[in-house]
Design a protein around this motif. Structure first.
Motif, PDB file in Angstrom:
ATOM      1  N   SER A 100       0.856  -1.194   0.000  1.00 15.77           N
ATOM      2  CA  SER A 100       0.000   0.000   0.000  1.00 15.77           C
ATOM      3  C   SER A 100       0.890   1.240   0.000  1.00 15.77           C
ATOM      4  O   SER A 100       2.066   1.169   0.355  1.00 15.77           O
ATOM      5  N   SER A 153      -4.536   1.603  -0.202  1.00 15.59           N
ATOM      6  CA  SER A 153      -4.128   0.213  -0.463  1.00 15.59           C
ATOM      7  C   SER A 153      -4.852  -0.420  -1.650  1.00 15.59           C
ATOM      8  O   SER A 153      -4.587  -1.566  -1.985  1.00 15.59           O
ATOM      9  N   THR A 186       3.244   0.901  -3.039  1.00 15.47           N
ATOM     10  CA  THR A 186       2.338  -0.247  -3.051  1.00 15.47           C
ATOM     11  C   THR A 186       3.011  -1.423  -3.758  1.00 15.47           C
ATOM     12  O   THR A 186       4.133  -1.324  -4.248  1.00 15.47           O
ATOM     13  N   PRO A 224      -3.409  -6.482  -1.122  1.00 13.17           N
ATOM     14  CA  PRO A 224      -3.349  -5.336  -0.197  1.00 13.17           C
ATOM     15  C   PRO A 224      -3.899  -5.672   1.184  1.00 13.17           C
ATOM     16  O   PRO A 224      -4.678  -6.602   1.342  1.00 13.17           O
TER      17      PRO A 224
END
Ligand code: FE
Ligand code: CA
Length: 517
Positions: free
Chosen positions: A415, A467, A440, A446
């Protein structure tokens, strides 16, 4: 896989795609894993390739047997007409026919092109820039950083878009491969299967790296620019710490055997300098790289030397949430980097002469107060929150020695984050001493968005969290400012995913903490 899409997106790489689709078939050209460069210095860089006629041969030897002689060439032009350095190098089974060439004697601060020749075949041409000399005035540097690329969960479109940004430098922050394989009830989530089950031995790790390196987008990224790299846990095993597996029943002796295999395969597949050759289960990856008067990258190793995670339960040693009553958390002997690396890092802060001090490492540095089931503000044991006094020592060293513009970059948590870093996260008056950006994942899953958004009121030093997208981070650096772009891809399951800009931040020189732009 949709064959037409695959061929359409990269006709030039049809050879390696064919390998990926028909593992057992030998290729005419042995450069199925591409080329790479790394660790740029003012007079050169490290060059890498591995010849593998059949990259996923079950014995991990890439379909190769006897020694192979390779020629390497470095040219001043992209057509390789003006070759300025060249040589030969031997590859053999001991390092799975990988080669690590340390090129020197080049001019500083300019691009070069390189290729290999072996068995009558040529490799693709890669590009790498040399660094400026230490005191040279460097006006700008563009770099991009990435972490957490799980082959099974998606295509590496984010890597393709990173290459298209034309960066001077690429930084890999860990989970470059995943050692495990989705199975059982998770098997239906797999978009493209790993080459085999969870990697535990040398052949397993070699083939995992080889599989990832058949990816055309990852090959394109390595051809585009030299890289710096560190690792996180999945280059070996989820949530390992130093000599400790996350599995309590695994002895350190057994785990170090596995780690030695994983580290050797890492060395064999990365553009490290030949001096980095691992010794048993030890491989030094932490190092410092300077780019003129503009920036230094301190690349850290957060796994090899750390204390084991605190307050293990009877069933779990790796990452879990513990309350502040876990006394082990606050043991001052605990270290995330190991005492030698800590000393080396703080000496670097003290001696720094550059405008920007980038600290490239694997995990979230900022305190992240997560609510436990009992409603307490917990500490996640596997990242810097499991080592709060080690984190405080590091940020105190920054506050005391005041290197210019310290900026941490990290990954692992799949994220985007923008954070203010403080010596004491529990004192609202504690000044921000450094800036943090976390990128990320390229494809990995995520953390739950709404759950984590619910943590933010307890974490006022977190300026931004997101995220729900996969992607990477691109950074444009000048003496006055750092402009950071959080770049996202449209769909990890689409091999032709498009790119868009999610969010932009600026750090002004002399002022820690990022501002939305
Ligand atoms: Fe990861
Ligand atoms: Ca990780």
């Amino acid at each position: 896989m949709n064959r037409r899409q695959l061929l359409a997106r990269s006709g030039a790489l049809a050879g390696s795609l064919a390998i990926a689709r028909h593992f057992a078939r030998a290729a005419a050209n042995p450069f199925t894993l591409g080329v790479a460069s790394g660790e740029p210095s003012p007079d050169g860089f490290a060059l890498w390739t591995r010849v593998a006629a059949n990259p996923l041969a079950p014995d991990g030897q890439g379909g190769m047997s006897g020694p192979v002689s390779l020629t390497w060439e470095v040219a001043a032009d992209d057509a390789m007409r003006n070759v300025v350095r060249s040589g030969t190098v031997e590859a053999d089974r001991r390092l799975a026919h990988s080669v690590h060439v340390e090129v020197g004697g080049l001019d500083s601060d300019r691009p070069y092109w390189y290729r290999f020749t072996a068995l009558g075949e040529r490799s693709p041409i890669g590009r790498a820039r040399t660094a400026p000399v230490p005191n040279a005035q460097l006006d700008r540097l563009r770099f991009a950083f990435a972490s957490c690329a799980n082959w099974e969960l998606g295509y590496f479109s984010a890597y393709r878009h990173m290459a298209e940004e034309n960066p001077d430098l690429v930084v890999f922050l860990g989970d470059y491969i995943y050692e495990h394989t989705y199975a059982g009830k998770n098997a239906d989530r797999v978009l493209r299967k790993h080459d085999g089950p969870t990697a535990t031995d040398l052949a397993g790790y070699r083939n995992r790296y080889a599989l990832y390196r058949t990816d055309p987008d990852l090959q394109a990224l390595h051809r585009a620019a030299a890289c710096l790299m560190t690792w996180d846990d999945h280059e070996v095993e989820n949530d390992y710490a130093n000599e400790w597996s996350e599995h309590l029943e695994t002895s350190p002796e057994d785990f170090l055997r596995r780690r030695a295999a994983a580290y050797q395969a890492y060395y064999e597949h990365m553009p490290l300098r030949a001096r980095s050759l691992p010794k048993g289960s030890a491989l030094r990856v932490y190092d410092r790289f300077r780019f003129g008067n503009l920036a230094t990258f301190s690349v850290l190793d957060g796994r090899q030397y750390r204390t084991k995670q605190p307050c293990a339960t009877p069933t779990k040693r790796g990452g879990h949430l513990v309350p502040a009553s876990c006394a082990e958390l606050f043991d001052p002997q605990r270290t995330f980097l190991g005492h030698d690396q800590e000393r080396w890092l703080y000496e670097g802060f003290q001696r720094s002469e550059v405008a920007w001090n980038v600290i490239a490492q694997d995990q979230l540095v900022a305190r992240l107060r997560e609510r436990t089931d009992a409603g307490e503000l917990g500490y996640w044991t596997d990242d810097w929150d499991g080592f709060p006094l080690a984190r405080q020592r590091m940020l105190e060293a920054i506050a005391a020695t005041r290197p210019a513009n310290p900026v941490f970059i990290g990954g692992d948590i799949h994220s985007f984050w923008t954070n203010d870093l403080k010596v004491d996260f529990d004192a609202s008056s504690s000044p921000t001493v450094a800036t943090e950006f976390v990128g990320t994942s390229i494809t990995s899953d995520p953390p739950p968005y709404h759950l984590f958004m619910g943590f933010l009121p307890d974490n006022p030093h977190v300026r931004y969290f997101e995220s729900r997208h996969r992607g990477y981070v691109a950074v444009d650096l000048t003496l006055d400012r750092m402009e950071t772009r959080f770049q996202i891809v449209s769909d990890r399951r689409d091999p032709n995913a498009t790119r868009s800009l999610l969010k932009r931040f600026v750090v002004e020189s002399g002022k820690a903490g990022a501002i939305p732009a």
